[in-house]
Scaffold this motif. Structure first.
Motif, PDB file in Angstrom:
ATOM      1  N   GLN A 243       3.695   1.095   9.202  1.00 50.65           N
ATOM      2  CA  GLN A 243       2.551   2.018   9.140  1.00 50.65           C
ATOM      3  C   GLN A 243       1.335   1.457   9.891  1.00 50.65           C
ATOM      4  O   GLN A 243       0.245   1.996   9.771  1.00 50.65           O
ATOM      5  CB  GLN A 243       2.139   2.307   7.683  1.00 50.65           C
ATOM      6  CG  GLN A 243       2.917   3.423   6.999  1.00 50.65           C
ATOM      7  CD  GLN A 243       4.272   2.946   6.553  1.00 50.65           C
ATOM      8  OE1 GLN A 243       4.451   1.789   6.216  1.00 50.65           O
ATOM      9  NE2 GLN A 243       5.258   3.827   6.582  1.00 50.65           N
ATOM     10  N   CYS A 245      -0.156  -1.417   9.275  1.00 50.12           N
ATOM     11  CA  CYS A 245      -1.076  -2.194   8.437  1.00 50.12           C
ATOM     12  C   CYS A 245      -0.554  -3.598   8.171  1.00 50.12           C
ATOM     13  O   CYS A 245      -0.938  -4.230   7.192  1.00 50.12           O
ATOM     14  CB  CYS A 245      -1.405  -1.458   7.150  1.00 50.12           C
ATOM     15  SG  CYS A 245       0.032  -1.074   6.155  1.00 50.12           S
TER      16      CYS A 245
ATOM     17  N   LEU B 360      -0.290  -3.204  -0.672  1.00 47.67           N
ATOM     18  CA  LEU B 360      -1.239  -2.256  -0.107  1.00 47.67           C
ATOM     19  C   LEU B 360      -0.637  -0.847  -0.177  1.00 47.67           C
ATOM     20  O   LEU B 360       0.488  -0.636   0.253  1.00 47.67           O
ATOM     21  CB  LEU B 360      -1.429  -2.645   1.355  1.00 47.67           C
ATOM     22  CG  LEU B 360      -2.622  -2.108   2.110  1.00 47.67           C
ATOM     23  CD1 LEU B 360      -3.887  -2.780   1.598  1.00 47.67           C
ATOM     24  CD2 LEU B 360      -2.452  -2.390   3.593  1.00 47.67           C
ATOM     25  N   LEU B 362      -0.932   1.854   1.562  1.00 44.87           N
ATOM     26  CA  LEU B 362      -0.438   2.379   2.841  1.00 44.87           C
ATOM     27  C   LEU B 362       0.919   1.771   3.204  1.00 44.87           C
ATOM     28  O   LEU B 362       1.803   2.450   3.720  1.00 44.87           O
ATOM     29  CB  LEU B 362      -1.473   2.104   3.945  1.00 44.87           C
ATOM     30  CG  LEU B 362      -1.161   2.642   5.352  1.00 44.87           C
ATOM     31  CD1 LEU B 362      -0.971   4.136   5.366  1.00 44.87           C
ATOM     32  CD2 LEU B 362      -2.257   2.242   6.340  1.00 44.87           C
ATOM     33  N   ALA B 363       1.088   0.482   2.899  1.00 43.51           N
ATOM     34  CA  ALA B 363       2.348  -0.195   3.232  1.00 43.51           C
ATOM     35  C   ALA B 363       3.457   0.186   2.254  1.00 43.51           C
ATOM     36  O   ALA B 363       4.625   0.232   2.616  1.00 43.51           O
ATOM     37  CB  ALA B 363       2.152  -1.711   3.241  1.00 43.51           C
ATOM     38  N   SER B 366       5.815   4.516   1.934  1.00 44.23           N
ATOM     39  CA  SER B 366       7.154   4.997   2.268  1.00 44.23           C
ATOM     40  C   SER B 366       8.153   3.847   2.329  1.00 44.23           C
ATOM     41  O   SER B 366       9.163   3.918   3.013  1.00 44.23           O
ATOM     42  CB  SER B 366       7.124   5.774   3.579  1.00 44.23           C
ATOM     43  OG  SER B 366       6.428   5.039   4.546  1.00 44.23           O
TER      44      SER B 366
END
Lengths: 404, 404
Positions: A243, A245, B360, B362-363, B366
């Motif tokens: 993603q 990150c 995190l 965002l990580a 998915s």
């Protein structure tokens, strides 16, 4: 590859065969602009490709104006070779380094040489409209100063102090940039009609550290400031993850008593224990005359024992996480940057103490941990390099020249 | 690239331009053998390269016997296209999977299809001379069974249960392989006169998970057995680090009370707390009738509460380290293998509990964490794929065909 037609290389020859360079226009351009090759003969020698192939691809590069011919080299018997050089004047790059309290804008050539630069103090939290208006005004001023205009800009590179989706340049819940969530940074530069590359500040600094033309090194740039983050370079390329990150080491759990709650809501994040805000809070609690991390760093540089001990302790905490990173990544070096890193030796001592004790011996054996020379690993230079290396990426050049 | 000659692509076109395939023999071979392209027209469509360039490079591949022509495809008006296919019979691959107590040998074709295989129980600690004699005898038997001989072997792939320097195939202080330190594995296969690729068991399993032709995924294969290790795949390639020891997560420090001393001499290494030996020791101490980790896994699969709790706790400890890995690497998925992983759900529950809490958002959003289907991520298949992908690596093919 059939055993009967092509003799398979022996094991000892394997490294050489794997290491051979590809012979595309992009890969030849890289050899020229890194200075590895100065003539067609150099390119033939370095790639092992037929002279006719090299010549045809050099013609493409000459036609694109990315390479020019000039002067002659030393003869090794026979006609002296015509020299080839990268045309760093083939386009301009706009480099934008956004910090929490400043916007710095530069115009460079395609080798990253600064032609003009200017900076402006402003709070990033005033939001994208205001900040981008200032940035664009600075850009216009610099271009006018150079007698140029937006049409000559070939690429824009932007570093931002927050998480950004690299493929689109969209900010994703940046904690220090209120009002910027979901903002598409490239939209502010649409009038330049060129690629706009946006990345977070640590990756941009890693791009700066990578230098011109890349290389194949594996290293980490670790920023220890208000936040703590890590730029990861794998085989000479910034590694961003699924993603985008990757490298968010600030929110890794570290053992700590008492428990500290991080601004992200989790317990005992590295950043909440060893970041700049935690350090200056701890210093004030210890009775030091400290209002910011800069004050604490100044006291440490003056050799004040309690300040030294606080910084060294932060180093030990960061070192614990870096030891894991070393076992996982096996990098050849780690470069430290950021406001806390400016404290220098006491921080380094704390980090080294833990990293060399807790890392796999094979990985630690030739690991180098250094603090960046002040200003050497620089966000503005990094933003320029990010743009240049993305623009002149081998595959991008190959695709562009095939398409002409 | 000069603004006046080549219009720079707009930001929105950027991903496409960067993503364009290179047009070398190696990259075309990859498109053919992954099934992405079945004709010259497909290759032209996929690469955007001129038809003449594609045809010339296909001729090189046909001459090398790695590709053959056969049959015709559907016409889209005009002459129906001649189909191209990868010649997986152009050579044989010897795949060797060395475990702590077994040696498994297979012969495959260049697509990784098993043609013959055999295994033999033996202790790896009997040393390289004995083990390699057995392996070579098995290989000769398999080749004879196929009516073939060593001259038809194009590559050898070997997985070993210990740290190995990938560039040379030399073992470096392997803890489970006494007598093997400094042993050069390729020396045992010199008579095959072909490249020999040697890697540790986790990287080999990651190669197996990667599948034919690679891809561009970022994922981790985590082995939880007696030892704990991690194979890292970055952009479809095994990531090995500066000294080739990346992924050594077994010796990362984890908080634990009381302190446990690891066989490496350090305190509180993950492996010393959540590895197979630690688990069976803890189970015995808790009064369970357990003599090995297999016994404990069997009890957990039968639903015995104390066994379930021990496995789940191990999962939490592993999860803490994987949470860091997720923040650092931002992989799209994690596949668990090894004797402890066979316990299944309780392990997965412990890991997920910590990873989704400590990574995190965002990580983690998915991220997929799964236990490998038994036998799916396999060392023997992995050793074959390691050899095939190294042998048919784009740059290696390009170098070999340029050199012809």
């Amino acid at each position: 590859m059939a055993a009967s037609t092509t003799p398979a290389p022996s094991t000892s020859a394997r490294a050489g065969a794997i290491g051979s360079a590809r012979v595309t226009p992009g890969s030849l351009l890289r050899l020229i602009r890194t200075g590895a090759a100065r003539s067609r003969a150099d390119l033939v020698a370095l790639t092992g490709a037929p002279r006719s192939t090299v010549s045809a691809r050099v013609e493409q590069l000459l036609a694109s104006q990315l390479v020019y011919e000039g002067g002659t080299g030393d003869s090794r018997g026979g006609r002296p070779p015509t020299l080839l050089a990268f045309n760093s004047k083939a386009g301009l790059v706009l480099a934008v380094d956004l910090g929490a309290t400043s916007a710095r804008v530069a115009v460079t050539d395609l080798s990253g040489e600064f032609l003009a630069s200017e900076s402006h103090e402003l709070e990033i939290s005033t939001g994208p409209d205001t900040v981008m208006e200032v940035v664009n005004a600075l850009a216009d001023g610099l271009l006018a100063e150079l007698g140029s205009d937006p049409a000559h800009v070939s690429a824009v590179g932007v570093g931002v102090p927050g998480p950004v989706e690299f493929s689109t340049g969209r900010l994703v819940h940046p904690p220090l940039m209120s009002g910027w969530h979901d903002y598409l940074v490239p939209s502010a530069f649409a009038r330049f009609e060129c690629p706009v590359y946006v990345d977070n500040d640590v990756n941009v600094m890693a791009a700066g550290e990578l230098g011109s033309g890349g290389g194949s090194e594996n290293f980490l740039v670790v920023k220890i400031g208000t936040g703590i983050g890590c730029g990861i370079v794998v085989g000479g390329q910034i590694y961003r993850g699924a993603q985008g990150c990757a490298g968010d080491i600030g929110h890794i759990f570290v053992p700590h008593d008492p428990t500290v709650i991080c601004r992200c809501g989790n317990e005992n994040c590295l950043e909440a224990i060893a970041g700049g805000a935690a350090l200056s809070r701890n210093a004030a609690a210890a009775g030091l005359d400290v209002h910011s991390v800069k004050d604490l760093v100044r006291l440490a540089l003056q050799g004040e024992p309690p300040a030294l001990e606080l910084v060294r302790n932060a180093g030990r905490q960061v070192g614990g996480v870096l030891a894991s990173l070393v076992n996982i990544f096996n990098p050849s070096r780690i470069v430290l940057v950021g406001s806390v890193a400016e404290a220098g030796n006491p921080l380094l001592a704390g980090i080294r103490e833990v990293v060399y004790r807790r890392s796999l011996p094979l990985a630690a054996r030739s690991l180098e941990i250094t603090i960046s020379d002040h200003g050497k690993v620089d966000g503005q230079l990094g933003a320029a390099r990010l743009a240049i290396e993305s623009l002149l990426d081998d595959e991008r050049i190959d695709a562009e020249l095939e398409a002409v």
